[in-house]
Design a protein around this motif. Structure first.
Motif, PDB file in Angstrom:
ATOM      1  N   THR A   1       0.829  -1.206   0.000  1.00 13.45           N
ATOM      2  CA  THR A   1       0.000   0.000   0.000  1.00 13.45           C
ATOM      3  C   THR A   1       0.861   1.253   0.000  1.00 13.45           C
ATOM      4  OG1 THR A   1      -1.821  -1.117   1.145  1.00 13.45           O
ATOM      5  CG2 THR A   1      -1.765   1.291   1.254  1.00 13.45           C
ATOM      6  N   TYR A   2       1.866   1.278   0.863  1.00  9.59           N
ATOM      7  CA  TYR A   2       2.727   2.459   0.932  1.00  9.59           C
ATOM      8  C   TYR A   2       3.570   2.599  -0.341  1.00  9.59           C
ATOM      9  CZ  TYR A   2       1.625   3.853   5.695  1.00  9.59           C
ATOM     10  OH  TYR A   2       0.969   4.325   6.809  1.00  9.59           O
TER      11      TYR A   2
ATOM     12  N   SER B   1       1.260   3.846  -3.146  1.00 11.57           N
ATOM     13  CA  SER B   1       0.898   5.245  -2.913  1.00 11.57           C
ATOM     14  C   SER B   1       2.060   6.182  -3.222  1.00 11.57           C
ATOM     15  CB  SER B   1       0.440   5.438  -1.467  1.00 11.57           C
ATOM     16  OG  SER B   1      -0.715   4.677  -1.199  1.00 11.57           O
ATOM     17  N   THR B   2       3.253   5.808  -2.791  1.00 10.64           N
ATOM     18  CA  THR B   2       4.420   6.655  -3.049  1.00 10.64           C
ATOM     19  C   THR B   2       4.683   6.786  -4.548  1.00 10.64           C
ATOM     20  OG1 THR B   2       5.415   5.999  -0.938  1.00 10.64           O
ATOM     21  CG2 THR B   2       6.877   6.969  -2.589  1.00 10.64           C
TER      22      THR B   2
ATOM     23  N   MET C   1       0.882  11.210   4.521  1.00 10.35           N
ATOM     24  CA  MET C   1       1.116   9.840   4.958  1.00 10.35           C
ATOM     25  C   MET C   1       1.823   9.796   6.309  1.00 10.35           C
ATOM     26  SD  MET C   1       2.033   7.470   1.655  1.00 10.35           S
ATOM     27  CE  MET C   1       3.569   8.259   1.214  1.00 10.35           C
TER      28      MET C   1
ATOM     29  N   PRO D   1      -2.608   5.860   2.033  1.00 12.04           N
ATOM     30  CA  PRO D   1      -2.524   5.760   3.497  1.00 12.04           C
ATOM     31  C   PRO D   1      -2.200   7.089   4.161  1.00 12.04           C
ATOM     32  CG  PRO D   1      -0.475   5.016   2.544  1.00 12.04           C
ATOM     33  CD  PRO D   1      -1.369   5.392   1.378  1.00 12.04           C
TER      34      PRO D   1
END
Length: 408
Positions: free
Chosen positions: A68-69, A72-73, A137, A391
Motif C-alpha cells: 500500500t505504501y 501510494s508513493t 502519509m 494511506p
C-alpha cells in the motif's frame, strides 16, 4: 495484456517527457552528478512499471501494508510528474510560437533549446503536491480532529435539550499497521463524554479478520446511553472476488456482525431503537448500506427501520452512504430530522480552510463533507477516522464529530 502494455507505454512516455525538464535543469551539473540524477529518474520508472505489472497480476488480493505504501508513493511521484508535464507543454507552445514567428519573418536564426526557467518552475511546483501527499502519509493519517456542531430543532423534546451525540465513521481497520493510533482516537472519543456514540459504517476494508486486533481498543469506547453502529459498503466484502468455499463470504459477514457485539456496539440492521428520557422519546434508526450510485447495492430497507417510529416527534438516522439522502430519505421520509453518513472520506485530499472547501470527490457526490440542510431536514457527512488506498490525508483530516442537540 494489451491494457498492461498500453499503461506501461503511457508511463514511459510521461517519464521520457519529464526527462527533458530534468536534462535542462541539470545541464550545468558535473557529468557524474548528472548520471546519478538520470539513473534515479529511470530507476523510479522501472520500479513503477514493475509494481504496476505485479499489482495487476495479483489483482483481487488485498495488498499488504508495505504494498500500500509503495503503490501510494509511486502514484504520488507519477501525479507530481504530471504537473511538470503542464509546464513542459507551455514551454513547447512558446517554442512553437517562436518557430512560426521566425518563419514568418524569414529569420533562420532560432534557438531550439528549452526555457530553463519554465522547467525549473515545473519541478518546483511539482514539489508542492509531492510534499503535501508525503506529509499526509507521515502525519495527516493520524492527526485526529474533534469537530463541534450545534444543531437546533423546534421539535426536539425538552428532555433532550443539550444532548451530546458523537459520530465516527469509516475506520477501515485493515489499513492500520499498529493498534496505537486507534488507542489515541478512543482516548479523544471518551474525553468528549457523549450521551451517544454512533459509528456509520466501513469497519474493515474487506475481511472481518482485519478488526480482530483492534477489538480490545474499540471495546473501550464509552457513551452514557450506548454505542450504535451500521454497516458500510466495504463491510460486505463485495470487493473480494475469490473465496475458499461457497459459504465463506456469508461467514465473513456473520463474523463481522459478531465483532460489533464483542465490542459492545449495538448494530442496527434496518431497525430502530426508541430512546427515552424523563418520559419523552426520540427515535434512532439504522439501515444497511444503501447507495444511489451505480455499483453500490441497496441493502438498506428504510421502510423496515422506520416502522414503529411514526409517532416519535424527533428521528435520527444512521446511513453510511450520503447519496441515500437525496435518493430516498428527503423524498419519502420528510420527518427524519437528522441523517448521519460517512463513505466519501472527503477523498482524503483537498483544500479545507475557512471560506474554501474543495475536493475532487465533490464532482461525484453532491453531499460529501460537513453539514447540509433541506427544509427542516439535516444531513451531516463525516469524512472518516481511517483511510483506504492512499494511506494518508491532506486537507480533510481524520474526524471525530460532536453534535450538541438544542431545542430551537
Amino acid at each position: 495484456m494489451l491494457t498492461f502494455v498500453l499503461v506501461v507505454l503511457i508511463l514511459f512516455l510521461v517519464d521520457l517527457y519529464v526527462f527533458q525538464a530534468i536534462k535542462t535543469v541539470a545541464q550545468n551539473l558535473d557529468p557524474s552528478t548528472q548520471k546519478i540524477v538520470f539513473f534515479i529518474h529511470w530507476a523510479i520508472f522501472a520500479i513503477t512499471a514493475g509494481t504496476f505489472i505485479i499489482g495487476g497480476a495479483t489483482r483481487g488480493t488485498p495488498p499488504s501494508i508495505l504494498q500500500t505504501y509503495l503503490f501510494s508513493t509511486l502514484f504520488i511521484i507519477f501525479a507530481s510528474k504530471l504537473v511538470v508535464v503542464v509546464f513542459l507543454m507551455l514551454d513547447d507552445t512558446l517554442r512553437l510560437g517562436k518557430i512560426v514567428l521566425n518563419s514568418a519573418n524569414g529569420n533562420e536564426a532560432f534557438d531550439p533549446s528549452r526555457h530553463k526557467f519554465l522547467n525549473q518552475m515545473g519541478l518546483l511546483v511539482a514539489a508542492v503536491p509531492f510534499s503535501a501527499f508525503i506529509y499526509g502519509m507521515i502525519k495527516g493519517a493520524y492527526d485526529y480532529r474533534v469537530k463541534r456542531v450545534t444543531l437546533r430543532f423546534p421539535n426536539l423534546p425538552s428532555s433532550f435539550d443539550g444532548y451530546k451525540v458523537l459520530q465516527i465513521s469509516d475506520l477501515h481497520t485493515g489499513s492500520f499497521n499498529s493498534t496505537e493510533p486507534l488507542k489515541e482516537a478512543v482516548r479523544l472519543i471518551n474525553k468528549q463524554e457523549a450521551d451517544l456514540v454512533f459509528f456509520t459504517g466501513d469497519l474493515v476494508n474487506n475481511l472481518a479478520t482485519e478488526v480482530q486486533d483492534h477489538i480490545p481498543t474499540l471495546r473501550e469506547i464509552r457513551a452514557k446511553e450506548g454505542v450504535y453502529s451500521v454497516l458500510g459498503n466495504h463491510d460486505y466484502a463485495d470487493y473480494v472476488h475469490e473465496w475458499p468455499h461457497p459459504d465463506a463470504k456469508a461467514e465473513n459477514l456473520r463474523n463481522l456482525i459478531d465483532s460489533h457485539a464483542r465490542m459492545g456496539w449495538q448494530l442496527l440492521m434496518n431497525e430502530n431503537r426508541i430512546l427515552e428520557k424523563d418520559g419523552e422519546q426520540i427515535a434512532l434508526l439504522g439501515v444497511e448500506n444503501w447507495g444511489n450510485r451505480a455499483g453500490f447495492p441497496k441493502y438498506g430497507r428504510l421502510h423496515e427501520a422506520y416502522q414503529g417510529t411514526e409517532h416519535i416527534p424527533f428521528k435520527m438516522l444512521l446511513s453510511h452512504d450520503p447519496s441515500h439522502w437525496d435518493g430516498e430519505i428527503n423524498q419519502k421520509y420528510k420527518d427524519i430530522d437528522l441523517t448521519l453518513s460517512g463513505h466519501t472520506h472527503g477523498m482524503q485530499f483537498g483544500v479545507n480552510v475557512p471560506g474554501l472547501k474543495w475536493s475532487p470527490v465533490q464532482y461525484v457526490y453532491k453531499q460529501w463533507a460537513g453539514l447540509y440542510k433541506k427544509g427542516s431536514q439535516h444531513l451531516y457527512v463525516n469524512t472518516g477516522l481511517g483511510f483506504i488506498g492512499y494511506p494518508g490525508r491532506v486537507g480533510f483530516l481524520p474526524e471525530i464529530t460532536v453534535f450538541e442537540l438544542k431545542k430551537a
